[in-house]
Every structure is written in C-alpha cells, then in structure tokens.
Design an enzyme around this catalytic site. Structure first.
Site, PDB file in Angstrom:
ATOM      1  N   SER A  35       0.872 -20.991   1.686  1.00 18.77           N
ATOM      2  CA  SER A  35       0.248 -20.251   0.591  1.00 18.77           C
ATOM      3  C   SER A  35      -1.248 -20.169   0.770  1.00 18.77           C
ATOM      4  O   SER A  35      -1.927 -19.527  -0.011  1.00 18.77           O
ATOM      5  CB  SER A  35       0.577 -20.929  -0.731  1.00 18.77           C
ATOM      6  OG  SER A  35       0.525 -22.313  -0.579  1.00 18.77           O
ATOM      7  N   HIS A  46       5.599 -15.355   1.909  1.00 12.50           N
ATOM      8  CA  HIS A  46       5.394 -16.444   0.945  1.00 12.50           C
ATOM      9  C   HIS A  46       6.320 -16.308  -0.263  1.00 12.50           C
ATOM     10  O   HIS A  46       6.188 -15.371  -1.049  1.00 12.50           O
ATOM     11  CB  HIS A  46       3.915 -16.436   0.511  1.00 12.50           C
ATOM     12  CG  HIS A  46       3.561 -17.507  -0.450  1.00 12.50           C
ATOM     13  ND1 HIS A  46       2.668 -17.310  -1.473  1.00 12.50           N
ATOM     14  CD2 HIS A  46       3.981 -18.784  -0.559  1.00 12.50           C
ATOM     15  CE1 HIS A  46       2.544 -18.422  -2.157  1.00 12.50           C
ATOM     16  NE2 HIS A  46       3.340 -19.328  -1.633  1.00 12.50           N
ATOM     17  N   GLU A  80       5.334 -12.598  -1.226  1.00  9.36           N
ATOM     18  CA  GLU A  80       4.086 -12.015  -0.698  1.00  9.36           C
ATOM     19  C   GLU A  80       4.216 -11.840   0.818  1.00  9.36           C
ATOM     20  O   GLU A  80       4.657 -12.764   1.512  1.00  9.36           O
ATOM     21  CB  GLU A  80       2.896 -12.930  -0.996  1.00  9.36           C
ATOM     22  CG  GLU A  80       2.487 -12.918  -2.459  1.00  9.36           C
ATOM     23  CD  GLU A  80       1.303 -13.845  -2.739  1.00  9.36           C
ATOM     24  OE1 GLU A  80       0.397 -13.435  -3.480  1.00  9.36           O
ATOM     25  OE2 GLU A  80       1.282 -14.982  -2.223  1.00  9.36           O
ATOM     26  N   ASN A  93      -1.720 -17.176  -5.707  1.00  9.61           N
ATOM     27  CA  ASN A  93      -2.400 -18.472  -5.832  1.00  9.61           C
ATOM     28  C   ASN A  93      -3.897 -18.322  -6.085  1.00  9.61           C
ATOM     29  O   ASN A  93      -4.510 -19.214  -6.667  1.00  9.61           O
ATOM     30  CB  ASN A  93      -2.128 -19.349  -4.610  1.00  9.61           C
ATOM     31  CG  ASN A  93      -0.751 -19.988  -4.681  1.00  9.61           C
ATOM     32  OD1 ASN A  93      -0.166 -20.097  -5.759  1.00  9.61           O
ATOM     33  ND2 ASN A  93      -0.223 -20.392  -3.547  1.00  9.61           N
TER      34      ASN A  93
HETATM   35  N1  3HC Z   1      17.002 -23.385  -8.520  1.00  9.45           N
HETATM   36  C1  3HC Z   1      17.834 -22.369  -8.798  1.00  9.45           C
HETATM   37  N2  3HC Z   1      17.918 -21.790 -10.012  1.00  9.45           N
HETATM   38  C2  3HC Z   1      17.156 -22.311 -10.994  1.00  9.45           C
HETATM   39  C3  3HC Z   1      16.273 -23.374 -10.782  1.00  9.45           C
HETATM   40  C4  3HC Z   1      16.222 -23.927  -9.468  1.00  9.45           C
HETATM   41  N3  3HC Z   1      15.404 -24.943  -9.154  1.00  9.45           N
HETATM   42  N4  3HC Z   1      15.634 -23.647 -11.943  1.00  9.45           N
HETATM   43  C5  3HC Z   1      16.103 -22.771 -12.849  1.00  9.45           C
HETATM   44  N5  3HC Z   1      17.008 -21.960 -12.281  1.00  9.45           N
HETATM   45  C6  3HC Z   1      17.700 -20.830 -12.891  1.00  9.45           C
HETATM   46  C7  3HC Z   1      18.725 -21.287 -13.873  1.00  9.45           C
HETATM   47  O1  3HC Z   1      19.983 -21.489 -13.242  1.00  9.45           O
HETATM   48  C8  3HC Z   1      18.757 -20.127 -14.844  1.00  9.45           C
HETATM   49  O2  3HC Z   1      19.547 -19.068 -14.312  1.00  9.45           O
HETATM   50  P1  3HC Z   1      20.395 -18.119 -15.281  1.00  9.45           P
HETATM   51  O3  3HC Z   1      19.463 -17.635 -16.354  1.00  9.45           O
HETATM   52  O4  3HC Z   1      20.827 -17.036 -14.345  1.00  9.45           O
HETATM   53  O5  3HC Z   1      21.492 -18.986 -15.795  1.00  9.45           O
HETATM   54  C9  3HC Z   1      17.317 -19.635 -14.886  1.00  9.45           C
HETATM   55  O6  3HC Z   1      16.735 -20.097 -13.667  1.00  9.45           O
HETATM   56  C10 3HC Z   1      16.576 -20.199 -16.053  1.00  9.45           C
HETATM   57  O7  3HC Z   1      16.670 -21.611 -15.981  1.00  9.45           O
HETATM   58  P2  3HC Z   1      16.692 -22.600 -17.229  1.00  9.45           P
HETATM   59  O8  3HC Z   1      17.356 -21.914 -18.382  1.00  9.45           O
HETATM   60  O9  3HC Z   1      17.229 -23.927 -16.799  1.00  9.45           O
HETATM   61  O10 3HC Z   1      15.196 -22.909 -17.507  1.00  9.45           O
HETATM   62  P3  3HC Z   1      14.040 -21.931 -17.908  1.00  9.45           P
HETATM   63  O11 3HC Z   1      14.500 -20.780 -18.702  1.00  9.45           O
HETATM   64  O12 3HC Z   1      13.000 -22.840 -18.424  1.00  9.45           O
HETATM   65  O13 3HC Z   1      13.537 -21.344 -16.502  1.00  9.45           O
HETATM   66  C11 3HC Z   1      12.134 -21.400 -14.621  1.00  9.45           C
HETATM   67  C12 3HC Z   1      13.140 -22.175 -15.459  1.00  9.45           C
HETATM   68  C13 3HC Z   1      12.811 -20.222 -13.946  1.00  9.45           C
HETATM   69  C14 3HC Z   1      11.620 -22.364 -13.553  1.00  9.45           C
HETATM   70  C15 3HC Z   1      11.002 -20.870 -15.571  1.00  9.45           C
HETATM   71  O14 3HC Z   1      10.520 -21.930 -16.361  1.00  9.45           O
HETATM   72  C16 3HC Z   1       9.865 -20.249 -14.828  1.00  9.45           C
HETATM   73  O15 3HC Z   1       9.897 -19.095 -14.446  1.00  9.45           O
HETATM   74  N6  3HC Z   1       8.761 -21.034 -14.633  1.00  9.45           N
HETATM   75  C17 3HC Z   1       7.596 -20.577 -13.911  1.00  9.45           C
HETATM   76  C18 3HC Z   1       7.838 -20.762 -12.426  1.00  9.45           C
HETATM   77  C19 3HC Z   1       6.664 -20.286 -11.625  1.00  9.45           C
HETATM   78  O16 3HC Z   1       5.615 -19.878 -12.109  1.00  9.45           O
HETATM   79  N7  3HC Z   1       6.840 -20.352 -10.286  1.00  9.45           N
HETATM   80  C20 3HC Z   1       5.797 -19.981  -9.375  1.00  9.45           C
HETATM   81  C21 3HC Z   1       5.084 -21.215  -8.923  1.00  9.45           C
HETATM   82  S1  3HC Z   1       3.782 -20.830  -7.797  1.00  9.45           S
HETATM   83  C22 3HC Z   1       4.498 -20.921  -6.291  1.00  9.45           C
HETATM   84  O17 3HC Z   1       5.673 -21.217  -6.132  1.00  9.45           O
HETATM   85  C23 3HC Z   1       3.613 -20.617  -5.142  1.00  9.45           C
HETATM   86  C24 3HC Z   1       3.402 -21.848  -4.288  1.00  9.45           C
HETATM   87  O18 3HC Z   1       2.630 -21.473  -3.186  1.00  9.45           O
HETATM   88  C25 3HC Z   1       2.706 -22.929  -5.039  1.00  9.45           C
END
Ligand code: 3HC
Length: 288
Positions: free
Chosen positions: A121, A142, A154, A193
């Site tokens: 990233s 990414h 990305e 990021n």
């Molecule tokens: N693996 C697979 N599926 C997952 C999962 C995982 N680790 N975590 C959640 N899910 C799925 C669930 O199965 C569910 O699917 P469904 O709606 O089809 O049944 C869906 O995601 C929603 O999950 P939950 O109901 O358990 O929980 P939430 O509604 O709170 O969603 C989340 C969880 C999707 C993680 C949500 O909170 C979210 O979008 N958070 C923000 C994540 C984010 O910003 N990510 C980017 C990070 S930056 C990055 O990655 C870049 C790197 O370089 C740092």
C-alpha cells in the site's frame, strides 16, 4: 501477458493474503499459496477454511462451491512452486527489504510473459520492478481488507510498467474477479491510504492526548458520519503494525507530519498490541 490469467501464485497467506486467496479461488482460478513455514501455511489454510465456512453458514456460498474453491488451492513453503504461474501476487508484510528480496527471487523463477504484482500500500512499485529484472511486467494491485467483501482494487503502474501489463491487470480485476478498479500513480499511499492513513493517525493522536475515550472517538465517526466502523476499530482491523508501516513509508516520502506514526502507535506495536489479529489493540477481541 498474452492469455487471460488461469494460474495464480500468492506469496503470503496472512490476513490480507488469505482474503486475496479466497477471492481468486472463488473466481475459479487455480492458486498456489507460498508461505515461509509449514506452520504459517497451516495458519493460512485455517484462515481460508474459516472464512469459506462463514460464507456457507451465512448462506452466501453452497457447500459444493466451498469444496471446489478449496480443491483449487495448494499450500507450499518453497518459492519454486510459483514456476508456471501466469500471475504472482506478493502479499507479504509491509517491509521494503523483504519485498525487494522476494521480487529478486520470484522474478527469476517466472516464465517470460508472467506478471508479478505487489499488494503493497505504500512501497514504491518502481523499486520492486527494478529488483525483479522484469520491470515492464511488474505493478501494484492493492486489495482492501476484508478482501472478500471490499469491492475496490487499486491498480498502480510504475514509470516502467508496460501498457499491456496494465491492460491485463485491468481485465483480471474487473472481468475475472468482478471487482472495481481505480488507477493511481506510484507514490506512497496511492489514493485510498493517502486519505485514510492521516485520518487514522489523527484519531490515534486524539486518543493519545486524552481528548476522548476510544469508544467515543469511534462512536463519533460511526454515528456522526455514517462510517461502517470507527477509526480505532478500523486501525485494529488493518493491524497496528501495518498502519504504522504505511504511515512511516508515507512520512518517508513526503515528510508530512500528519503521516508520522504517533508514539502511542509505536509503543503498542512494540508491546505486541497489534489489533484484532492479536486479540488486543485499542479494543479487545475474544475470537482472535
Ligand atoms: N471476511 C469475509 N467476509 C466478511 C468479513 C471477513 N473478514 N468480515 C465481514 N464479512 C462479511 C460478512 O460475512 C457480511 O456479509 P453478508 O452481508 O453478505 O452476510 C458482511 O461482510 C458484513 O459483515 P458483518 O455483518 O459481520 O459486519 P459489518 O456489517 O460490521 O461489516 C465490514 C463488516 C465489512 C468489515 C464493515 O465494518 C466495513 O466495511 N468496515 C470498513 C472496512 C474498511 O474500511 N476496509 C478498508 C481498510 S484499508 C485497507 O485495507 C488498505 C490497507 O492497505 C491498509
């Protein structure tokens, strides 16, 4: 790369790697995942199996598709297992020296027209390309955490990436994986990021200064701005070591104080409080 991707190599089956592995296996691709030890390979397999199981239990995947996806994946501990892949995705830790070494070794193993990409990233793609000896067939691809859920990918061509390589990765991401690509220039942080990390670090500084509790900082952004999770929970999800490493790379490139990891983040990483994967970060997690 002349033909569409059919055989993918993945280096690193950690949190992000296992998610990328799942995305590829569920898209019908054969994947070989290379880890550093038999123990790490078993952990990667457990992560993949648990995530597929979760999808089955939520009614998102049937048992036959889960079995088919698992049958397409192989775990190995020797980089030579990557020979013959059309595409290799490096998803090792965010450590520049480690990635440069991997790109040097993997670049020599692959067929002439294979593409080698990094899920970094923040580490310069141009440096990885130079280390690989095949700079025109190297770029950044990414993914976002959790990779099976987040739709964005990305695409980061470097100054030396060929237009054919970018085209091939555009089709792989959108047509083969069904994800949404955006393109960014090869500068630390890319698009997401560059915007996200200073926000996460500002939340950590706010907590460090005693300005508000961790729960209230997160509640502020979830209830006040409609974010799916607050910045401290999101930092725990990404991994505090990864947040620190990305901030440090971005600070190294731009010398912008907002990108500089605050002392509390350093101390937490040194103490092993790495977030969700360690069971403890800004919050505690029972199911780590
Ligand atoms: N693996 C697979 N599926 C997952 C999962 C995982 N680790 N975590 C959640 N899910 C799925 C669930 O199965 C569910 O699917 P469904 O709606 O089809 O049944 C869906 O995601 C929603 O999950 P939950 O109901 O358990 O929980 P939430 O509604 O709170 O969603 C989340 C969880 C999707 C993680 C949500 O909170 C979210 O979008 N958070 C923000 C994540 C984010 O910003 N990510 C980017 C990070 S930056 C990055 O990655 C870049 C790197 O370089 C740092």
């Amino acid at each position: 790369m002349a033909d569409p991707v059919t055989r993918v190599g993945l280096v690193g089956g950690g949190q992000m790697g296992a998610g990328i592995l799942e995305v590829n296996a569920r898209a019908g691709l054969e994947v070989v995942c290379v880890e550093v030890s038999a123990h790490a390979a078993r952990s990667a397999e457990q992560r993949l199996t648990a995530s597929l199981e979760r999808a089955v239990s939520r009614g998102k995947l049937d048992a036959e598709d889960r079995d088919d996806a698992l049958a397409r994946v192989r775990f190995e501990i020797d980089l030579h297992a990557l020979a013959g892949c059309d595409l290799v995705i490096e998803a090792a830790s965010e450590d520049e020296a480690l990635k440069l070494d991997l790109f040097g070794r993997i670049g020599r193993l692959l067929d002439e027209d294979a593409v080698l990409v990094s899920n970094t990233s923040s580490i310069p793609i141009v440096k990885l390309g130079a280390a690989s000896g095949r700079a025109d067939r190297v770029m950044g691809v990414h993914f976002f955490n959790p990779a099976p859920v987040m739709q964005l990918v990305e695409l980061i061509p470097s100054l030396t990436t060929s237009p054919q390589t970018l085209d091939a990765m555009r089709s792989y991401v959108s047509e083969r994986l069904g994800k949404q690509p955006i393109e960014a220039t090869d500068r630390a942080g890319f698009v997401v990021n560059s915007l996200l990390v200073p926000y996460l670090l500002s939340a950590i500084r706010m907590f460090e200064a005693g300005y508000a509790s961790a729960a209230d900082i997160d509640k502020g952004m979830v209830m006040g701005c409609g974010h799916p999770m607050g910045p401290l929970t999101l930092s725990d999800l990404i991994g505090l070591d990864t947040v620190r490493a990305i901030g440090a790379s971005m600070y190294g490139e731009f010398k912008e104080p907002l990108y500089s990891p605050p002392p509390l983040l350093d101390r937490m990483v040194e103490a092993g409080l790495l977030g969700k994967k360690a069971g403890h970060g800004f919050f505690r997690y029972a199911d780590a």
